[in-house]
Design an enzyme around this catalytic site. Structure first.
Site, PDB file in Angstrom:
ATOM      1  N   GLY A  58       0.764  -1.242   0.000  1.00 57.21           N
ATOM      2  CA  GLY A  58       0.000   0.000   0.000  1.00 57.21           C
ATOM      3  C   GLY A  58       0.789   1.284   0.000  1.00 57.21           C
ATOM      4  O   GLY A  58       0.199   2.377  -0.070  1.00 57.21           O
ATOM      5  N   PRO A 106       4.792  -5.138  -0.542  1.00 53.33           N
ATOM      6  CA  PRO A 106       4.796  -3.953  -1.396  1.00 53.33           C
ATOM      7  C   PRO A 106       4.708  -4.312  -2.878  1.00 53.33           C
ATOM      8  O   PRO A 106       5.321  -5.285  -3.325  1.00 53.33           O
ATOM      9  CB  PRO A 106       6.156  -3.316  -1.094  1.00 53.33           C
ATOM     10  CG  PRO A 106       7.020  -4.480  -0.714  1.00 53.33           C
ATOM     11  CD  PRO A 106       6.129  -5.467  -0.024  1.00 53.33           C
ATOM     12  N   CYS A 153     -12.448   3.571 -28.878  1.00 52.51           N
ATOM     13  CA  CYS A 153     -13.741   4.242 -29.090  1.00 52.51           C
ATOM     14  C   CYS A 153     -14.509   4.394 -27.787  1.00 52.51           C
ATOM     15  O   CYS A 153     -15.565   3.779 -27.590  1.00 52.51           O
ATOM     16  CB  CYS A 153     -14.553   3.465 -30.120  1.00 52.51           C
ATOM     17  SG  CYS A 153     -13.709   3.448 -31.688  1.00 52.51           S
ATOM     18  N   GLU A 154     -13.944   5.131 -26.862  1.00 48.74           N
ATOM     19  CA  GLU A 154     -14.573   5.443 -25.573  1.00 48.74           C
ATOM     20  C   GLU A 154     -14.146   6.844 -25.188  1.00 48.74           C
ATOM     21  O   GLU A 154     -12.956   7.177 -25.278  1.00 48.74           O
ATOM     22  CB  GLU A 154     -14.071   4.483 -24.473  1.00 48.74           C
ATOM     23  CG  GLU A 154     -14.431   3.032 -24.656  1.00 48.74           C
ATOM     24  CD  GLU A 154     -15.903   2.729 -24.434  1.00 48.74           C
ATOM     25  OE1 GLU A 154     -16.620   3.548 -23.822  1.00 48.74           O
ATOM     26  OE2 GLU A 154     -16.347   1.675 -24.918  1.00 48.74           O
ATOM     27  N   ARG A 195       3.338  -1.488  -5.671  1.00 49.06           N
ATOM     28  CA  ARG A 195       3.559  -0.212  -6.336  1.00 49.06           C
ATOM     29  C   ARG A 195       4.889   0.430  -5.914  1.00 49.06           C
ATOM     30  O   ARG A 195       5.595   0.997  -6.729  1.00 49.06           O
ATOM     31  CB  ARG A 195       2.404   0.728  -5.945  1.00 49.06           C
ATOM     32  CG  ARG A 195       2.278   1.975  -6.767  1.00 49.06           C
ATOM     33  CD  ARG A 195       1.253   2.915  -6.136  1.00 49.06           C
ATOM     34  NE  ARG A 195      -0.032   2.327  -5.887  1.00 49.06           N
ATOM     35  CZ  ARG A 195      -1.086   2.405  -6.708  1.00 49.06           C
ATOM     36  NH1 ARG A 195      -0.988   3.057  -7.832  1.00 49.06           N
ATOM     37  NH2 ARG A 195      -2.237   1.843  -6.377  1.00 49.06           N
TER      38      ARG A 195
HETATM   39  C1  LIG Z   1      -3.308  -8.324  -0.305  1.00 50.90           C
HETATM   40  C2  LIG Z   1      -2.529  -7.303  -1.030  1.00 50.90           C
HETATM   41  N1  LIG Z   1      -1.216  -7.135  -0.730  1.00 50.90           N
HETATM   42  C3  LIG Z   1      -0.459  -6.233  -1.368  1.00 50.90           C
HETATM   43  C4  LIG Z   1      -0.978  -5.429  -2.364  1.00 50.90           C
HETATM   44  C5  LIG Z   1      -0.068  -4.446  -3.059  1.00 50.90           C
HETATM   45  O1  LIG Z   1      -0.457  -3.151  -2.858  1.00 50.90           O
HETATM   46  P1  LIG Z   1       0.474  -1.945  -3.313  1.00 50.90           P
HETATM   47  O2  LIG Z   1       0.754  -2.116  -4.758  1.00 50.90           O
HETATM   48  O3  LIG Z   1      -0.331  -0.746  -3.023  1.00 50.90           O
HETATM   49  O4  LIG Z   1       1.719  -2.015  -2.481  1.00 50.90           O
HETATM   50  C6  LIG Z   1      -2.334  -5.546  -2.701  1.00 50.90           C
HETATM   51  C7  LIG Z   1      -2.928  -4.685  -3.715  1.00 50.90           C
HETATM   52  O5  LIG Z   1      -4.072  -4.706  -4.033  1.00 50.90           O
HETATM   53  C8  LIG Z   1      -3.130  -6.512  -2.024  1.00 50.90           C
HETATM   54  O6  LIG Z   1      -4.414  -6.686  -2.319  1.00 50.90           O
END
Ligand SMILES: Cc1ncc(COP(=O)(O)O)c(C=O)c1O
Length: 418
Positions: free
Chosen positions: A245, A281, A348-349, A283
């Site tokens: 997250g 992690p 086409c959106e 993102r």
């Molecule tokens: C259970 C779980 N862990 C980890 C993540 C990775 O999240 P992030 O890319 O925000 O670090 C997600 C993303 O949806 C998730 O559902």
């Protein structure tokens, strides 16, 4: 338009945007567009940053492979010591194929099927993050049927607001994920009903693109009494999985939640729990390792608006229409003049756009643009809508580059039809 750079692996060299030491002009020439381009150096740097920040806790760092399932990325991270977080049998298989041992894989998701559970049990994954009583029943039944033991970490929904986009909030009770603290407490008290199941961890994942440690701290404060109670009751309890997250910069002026800041905020609570830390992690590691390279097809005016029409579309990167997400857009060759315009795709959106009413370089047909921060939730969310072929993917390392997924062809689009 800000030319600002978000990550040092993507900088102008002699007036041309480059990835590490490779010019994007050269990559467009060799592989065509639209094209996903990833920096291996960025991936390794981000993984190392995380590992260093959390080192004292000896965490299991599970790369959330949902953000980018390309084998080249997963195996690069596996070489650095990453474990994996998966959400389907397909992701589990990809993580294994990329070299991550089953015992270093955790499996989340509210809707695991019996076939996926069987696969994970046979491979011997570290744990399932069980999200409902029904799922626990099924995991238990499948483990007994196969004569295997299952390891689980109930997913706690701590009911905290992660202060992010509502579509990527997962830790409030109105979201479908996990179970409230009370239900997990009850479940922990009933584990003798599931003799083939060991409760080895507690899990949470409260959302994505979170830019402050506060919701993590709040969620952990809600989980710690439960962890203490379950530890007293179950000798099997070993892991505290705080999910992923962590937010990244999508614009050069954005804040991000640095690994060091998160570690400072949560490590005291992890220590108090007496459990081994797991983080998931996605993102944070991969978001800024990639860009989507696209070529301008046409520039047209409709009324007062200028549309820059490019050869990539929402089928290649859906985050702008899906979440209203901002992606920084840079010209590959520096352009002095600036216009206000929309960057749109060929799909086409109406919501097929990358930028709306933004200051942009005054590009012309044939010029190249880089849509930045496309390494996470980019290619993996692509589709064949409008019978468009998915882009190729390339990985850059220093001054070398290699194709890590070939461009789809029209033959690929019809291959499965009977
Ligand atoms: C259970 C779980 N862990 C980890 C993540 C990775 O999240 P992030 O890319 O925000 O670090 C997600 C993303 O949806 C998730 O559902």
């Amino acid at each position: 338009m800000s030319r600002g750079i978000i990550a040092p692996e993507f900088e102008y060299q002699d007036g041309t945007l480059a990835v590490e030491r490779v010019s994007l002009l050269e990559l467009a020439e060799e592989y065509g567009t639209p094209l996903y381009v990833y920096s291996r150096g960025h991936l390794v740097r981000r993984y190392t940053e995380l590992a260093d920040a959390f080192r004292e806790a000896d965490p299991l760092i599970c790369f959330s492979v949902k953000v980018n399932t390309n084998r080249a990325l997963i195996s690069t991270l596996a070489e650095q010591g990453a474990a994996a977080d998966v959400v389907s049998g397909g992701e589990l298989t990809r993580a294994l194929q990329a070299g991550i041992p089953a015992r270093r894989i955790v499996f989340a998701g509210v809707g695991k099927t019996a076939a996926e559970i069987d696969l994970a049990l046979k491979e011997g994954i570290l744990f399932f993050t069980v999200e409902s009583e029904g799922e626990l029943e099924l995991v238990s039944r499948r483990a007994r049927a196969l004569g295997l033991r299952a390891r689980i970490a109930p997913r706690v929904n701590p009911d905290v607001d992660p202060q992010t986009h509502r579509f990527i909030s997962t830790g409030k009770l109105e979201n479908k994920f996990g179970m409230d603290v009370e239900r997990v407490r009850r479940l922990g008290a009933q584990m003798e009903q599931y003799p083939a199941v060991d409760l080895v961890g507690l899990h949470m994942h409260i959302g994505s693109q979170i830019t402050t440690p506060d919701p993590y701290v709040l969620a952990l404060q809600r989980m710690l009494p439960l962890a203490a109670e379950l530890r007293g009751r179950l000798s099997s309890l070993e892991y505290l999985d705080v999910g992923g997250g962590m937010g990244i910069r999508y614009s050069p002026t954005d804040d991000e939640l640095s690994a060091a800041r998160l570690a400072r905020a949560i490590l005291p609570l992890v220590r108090e729990s007496g459990l081994r830390l797991v983080i998931e992690p996605g993102r944070y590691i991969a978001g800024n390792c990639g860009l989507l390279l696209t070529r301008v097809l046409y520039v047209k005016e409709n009324g007062a608006r200028t549309f820059v029409i490019v050869d990539a579309g929402m089928t290649d990167l859906i985050r702008p229409p899906l979440y209203g997400a901002y992606h920084h857009i840079l010209p590959v060759r520096e352009v002095g003049e600036i216009i206000i315009g929309d960057v749109v795709g060929p799909v086409c959106e109406t919501p097929d756009f990358f930028a709306a009413q933004r200051s942009l370089p005054a590009v012309r047909p044939g010029d190249l643009l880089a849509v930045m921060s496309a390494g996470a939730y980019g290619f993996v969310m692509s589709s064949n809508y409008n019978s468009r072929c998915r882009p190729a993917e390339v990985m850059v390392q220093g001054s070398s580059h290699r194709l890590v997924r070939r461009r789809e062809s029209i033959a690929d689009l019809t291959r499965l039809e009977l």
